[in-house]
Design an enzyme around this catalytic site. Structure first.
Site, short mmCIF file in Angstrom:
data_model
loop_
_atom_site.label_atom_id
_atom_site.label_comp_id
_atom_site.label_asym_id
_atom_site.label_seq_id
_atom_site.Cartn_x
_atom_site.Cartn_y
_atom_site.Cartn_z
N ARG A 147 13.68 -13.22 14.12
CA ARG A 147 14.37 -13.80 15.20
C ARG A 147 15.59 -14.03 14.43
O ARG A 147 15.68 -14.60 13.26
CB ARG A 147 13.80 -15.03 15.67
CG ARG A 147 14.49 -15.69 16.92
CD ARG A 147 14.01 -16.88 17.23
NE ARG A 147 14.61 -18.03 16.84
CZ ARG A 147 14.71 -18.98 17.17
NH1 ARG A 147 13.88 -19.59 18.33
NH2 ARG A 147 15.31 -20.19 16.40
N TYR A 159 21.71 -24.71 18.52
CA TYR A 159 20.41 -24.17 18.57
C TYR A 159 20.04 -23.30 17.50
O TYR A 159 20.65 -22.26 17.46
CB TYR A 159 19.73 -23.98 19.77
CG TYR A 159 18.34 -23.42 19.66
CD1 TYR A 159 17.10 -24.40 19.52
CD2 TYR A 159 17.95 -22.04 19.65
CE1 TYR A 159 16.15 -24.11 19.22
CE2 TYR A 159 16.72 -21.66 19.43
CZ TYR A 159 15.64 -22.72 19.00
OH TYR A 159 14.50 -22.21 18.98
N ASP A 210 16.79 -15.88 20.64
CA ASP A 210 16.57 -16.97 21.57
C ASP A 210 17.88 -17.78 22.18
O ASP A 210 18.52 -18.33 21.30
CB ASP A 210 15.62 -18.01 20.90
CG ASP A 210 15.22 -19.10 21.79
OD1 ASP A 210 15.48 -19.12 23.20
OD2 ASP A 210 13.93 -19.71 21.40
N HIS A 212 17.75 -19.97 24.41
CA HIS A 212 17.39 -21.59 24.55
C HIS A 212 17.65 -21.99 25.97
O HIS A 212 18.31 -23.25 25.98
CB HIS A 212 17.76 -22.16 23.58
CG HIS A 212 16.77 -23.18 23.09
ND1 HIS A 212 16.68 -24.57 23.26
CD2 HIS A 212 15.53 -23.14 22.32
CE1 HIS A 212 15.67 -25.22 22.77
NE2 HIS A 212 14.84 -24.26 22.11
N GLU A 236 15.12 -13.99 24.42
CA GLU A 236 14.25 -15.10 24.89
C GLU A 236 14.92 -16.11 25.74
O GLU A 236 16.14 -16.56 25.49
CB GLU A 236 13.54 -15.84 23.38
CG GLU A 236 12.64 -17.06 23.96
CD GLU A 236 12.22 -17.32 22.54
OE1 GLU A 236 12.05 -16.67 21.69
OE2 GLU A 236 11.97 -18.72 22.51
N GLU A 262 7.95 -20.60 26.86
CA GLU A 262 7.40 -21.48 26.01
C GLU A 262 7.35 -23.10 26.70
O GLU A 262 6.54 -23.67 26.17
CB GLU A 262 8.35 -21.55 24.86
CG GLU A 262 9.57 -22.13 25.03
CD GLU A 262 10.32 -22.23 23.61
OE1 GLU A 262 10.41 -21.06 23.11
OE2 GLU A 262 11.11 -23.03 23.52
N ARG A 283 5.30 -16.34 26.96
CA ARG A 283 5.30 -16.85 25.77
C ARG A 283 4.46 -18.24 25.93
O ARG A 283 4.78 -19.18 24.99
CB ARG A 283 6.84 -17.11 25.40
CG ARG A 283 7.61 -16.25 24.78
CD ARG A 283 8.82 -16.39 24.33
NE ARG A 283 8.94 -17.69 23.56
CZ ARG A 283 8.57 -18.00 22.32
NH1 ARG A 283 7.95 -17.08 21.79
NH2 ARG A 283 8.78 -19.09 21.73
N GLU A 339 5.11 -15.72 17.59
CA GLU A 339 6.14 -16.45 16.70
C GLU A 339 5.36 -17.37 15.69
O GLU A 339 4.45 -17.88 15.71
CB GLU A 339 7.07 -17.38 17.61
CG GLU A 339 7.74 -18.21 17.01
CD GLU A 339 8.84 -19.31 18.05
OE1 GLU A 339 8.08 -19.70 18.89
OE2 GLU A 339 9.89 -19.54 17.71
N TRP A 402 19.52 -28.28 26.39
CA TRP A 402 19.53 -27.85 25.06
C TRP A 402 18.78 -26.66 24.57
O TRP A 402 17.76 -26.51 25.24
CB TRP A 402 18.95 -29.23 24.34
CG TRP A 402 18.73 -28.87 22.84
CD1 TRP A 402 19.92 -28.74 21.77
CD2 TRP A 402 17.59 -28.68 22.02
NE1 TRP A 402 19.18 -28.42 20.66
CE2 TRP A 402 18.09 -28.22 20.65
CE3 TRP A 402 16.21 -28.53 22.32
CZ2 TRP A 402 17.15 -27.99 19.75
CZ3 TRP A 402 15.31 -28.16 21.52
CH2 TRP A 402 15.48 -27.81 20.01
O1 EZ4 Z 1 13.26 -25.56 20.72
O2 EZ4 Z 1 9.48 -25.74 19.87
O3 EZ4 Z 1 11.35 -20.54 20.31
N1 EZ4 Z 1 11.28 -21.44 19.74
C1 EZ4 Z 1 11.70 -22.57 20.37
C2 EZ4 Z 1 11.49 -23.82 19.65
C3 EZ4 Z 1 11.59 -25.04 20.71
C4 EZ4 Z 1 10.89 -26.16 19.97
C5 EZ4 Z 1 10.93 -27.22 20.95
O4 EZ4 Z 1 10.16 -28.45 20.66
O5 EZ4 Z 1 12.66 -22.47 21.23
O6 EZ4 Z 1 12.33 -23.82 18.00
CO CO Z 2 12.36 -20.69 22.26
#
Ligand code: EZ4
Ligand code: CO
Length: 402
Positions: A147, A159, A210, A212, A236, A262, A283, A339, A402
């Site tokens: 990743r 992030y 990702d 996020h 992702e 996730e 996920r 992951e 976030w």
């Molecule tokens: O931000 O697990 O794909 N992984 C992620 C992680 C999440 C954290 C949050 O607790 O997006 O890094």
């Molecule tokens: Co993630």
């Protein structure tokens, strides 16, 4: 086999972990992960106050009935706190059952469907050149899938980009750190990163990214389309997924594979995404989605629609969750990828484990149970420390994801 004790162990060997330990009258014990990053003590209190008293005296072999008891019995269904607590009980009971059978957990689930589990690591850097070098480092370590996350010009931090590259830890302050975000800057930059990565490494390594949860659906569609030439393994969490239907729009515009889930905790959170074939990888993982018992239902729903698993495995998912996840991954027919973020040496000392890394793959090992233990004396040396995940604002100060 009766449950004689259940204890919640909270420790912080570099980051916080909540672990449930269940003991039985036959001398067999098991453990489950109950860590909910940034909200750890809420789950610990839920277990202590509302779960542990009801566990004492129960038949440890009745895993399904115990799952149903805490799910239906709470009346207040779903939610991350409840589902983490149920997951910890469920994982510990599967651990006990497999130990009683003298088998590694994957054997109880139906046996291995593959030799080992492909994992992806996290490469990140402040700029494109640094990120390319970090990807090279992971490939040198044997990873087949990486990743890649990169700093964005004009943004102080973002992030996935860490000071300590091997042990990324976003929950880094008692009161949440504030980050700033610009979608415009991000959307212009990410395709340049993947262009550079493919120019350097070709198309053999799997590359992932990702988002996020930071884009709107149409922005996500644009990013997915602009990344198509670089053939990502997945993109992702391109947009927040409480609104599952939002993915219809993204799907209309791009063939970049999508991975979501996730932050989900039940099958209902992903039912439309799966049944409408709006995603390619689900996920959800053991600790946040109700344990092995519930994760299996999600994976089997996904299998109907050729959606594969890609369980979350960041550092806040303890080695106990990782161990259980690897048994699940070795068995589950529609496995995609796992992951894997490395834990610190302090964490490894608290949670001795049978799983091992080799050439980009993890194997759960053949110890009875899930193969992860807890050294309580080591755990006691690392008391809980309040730590929150960051928050994010747009450049004008508006609260963002976030
Ligand atoms: O931000 O697990 O794909 N992984 C992620 C992680 C999440 C954290 C949050 O607790 O997006 O890094
Ligand atoms: Co993630």
């Amino acid at each position: 086999m009766k449950i004689t004790s259940a204890r919640v162990i909270v420790c912080s060997p570099g980051r916080n972990f909540v672990t449930l330990k269940i003991e039985t009258d036959e001398g067999i014990s098991g453990i489950g992960d109950a860590t909910l990053n940034g909200r750890e003590l809420a789950v610990a209190a839920y277990l202590d106050e509302h779960v542990v008293p009801a566990l004492i005296g129960r038949d440890a072999t009745r895993i399904e009935d115990t799952w149903q008891y805490f799910y239906r019995g709470a009346y207040w269904r779903r939610g991350p706190v409840t589902m983490c607590a149920i997951a910890a009980v469920d994982t510990a009971l599967w651990d006990i059952k497999a130990k009683a059978a003298g088998m590694p957990l994957y054997q109880l689930l139906g046996g291995a469907s593959r030799d080992a589990v492909m994992v992806y690591g996290h490469a990140n850097g402040g700029d494109i050149a640094e990120t390319v070098d970090e990807v090279a480092r992971y490939l040198d370590l044997g990873y087949r899938a990486v990743r890649a996350q990169c700093g964005i010009p004009g943004l102080a931090s973002t992030y996935g980009v860490a000071r300590d590259k091997m042990f990324y830890e976003p929950a880094d302050a008692a009161i949440a750190t504030e980050n700033r975000w610009s979608t415009t800057r991000y959307l212009d930059h990410v395709p340049k990163l993947f262009d550079a990565l493919r120019a350097r490494f070709g198309f053999e390594p799997h590359l992932l990214h990702d988002v996020h949860h930071r884009l709107t659906p149409i922005e996500a569609a644009r990013l997915g389309r602009s990344l198509e030439p670089f053939r990502l393994f997945w993109l992702e969490d391109p947009t927040p997924a409480e609104n599952q239907e939002a993915f219809r729009l993204i799907r209309r515009h791009t063939v970049t594979p999508l991975a979501v889930g996730e932050v989900f905790n039940t099958i209902h959170d992903c039912q439309a995404l799966i049944a409408e074939q709006l995603i390619d990888y689900i996920r959800t993982t053991v600790v946040h989605a109700g344990g092995i018992t519930h994760l299996r239902r999600i994976a089997q729903l996904a299998e109907l629609w050729q959606v594969r698993t890609g369980s979350h495995g960041a550092t806040d998912l303890s080695p106990v969750c990782m161990g259980a996840a690897l048994h699940f991954d070795l068995w589950v027919p529609n496995f995609g990828i796992q992951e894997y973020m490395r834990h610190t040496p302090e964490t490894e000392a608290v949670f001795p484990h049978a799983w091992r890394f080799e050439a980009g793959f993890l194997h759960p090992g053949d110890a009875p149970g899930h193969g992860v233990g807890i050294d309580e004396a080591q755990a006691a040396r690392h008391p809980y420390r309040p730590s929150a995940l960051p928050v994010n604002r747009l450049e004008d100060g508006t609260m963002w994801n976030w």
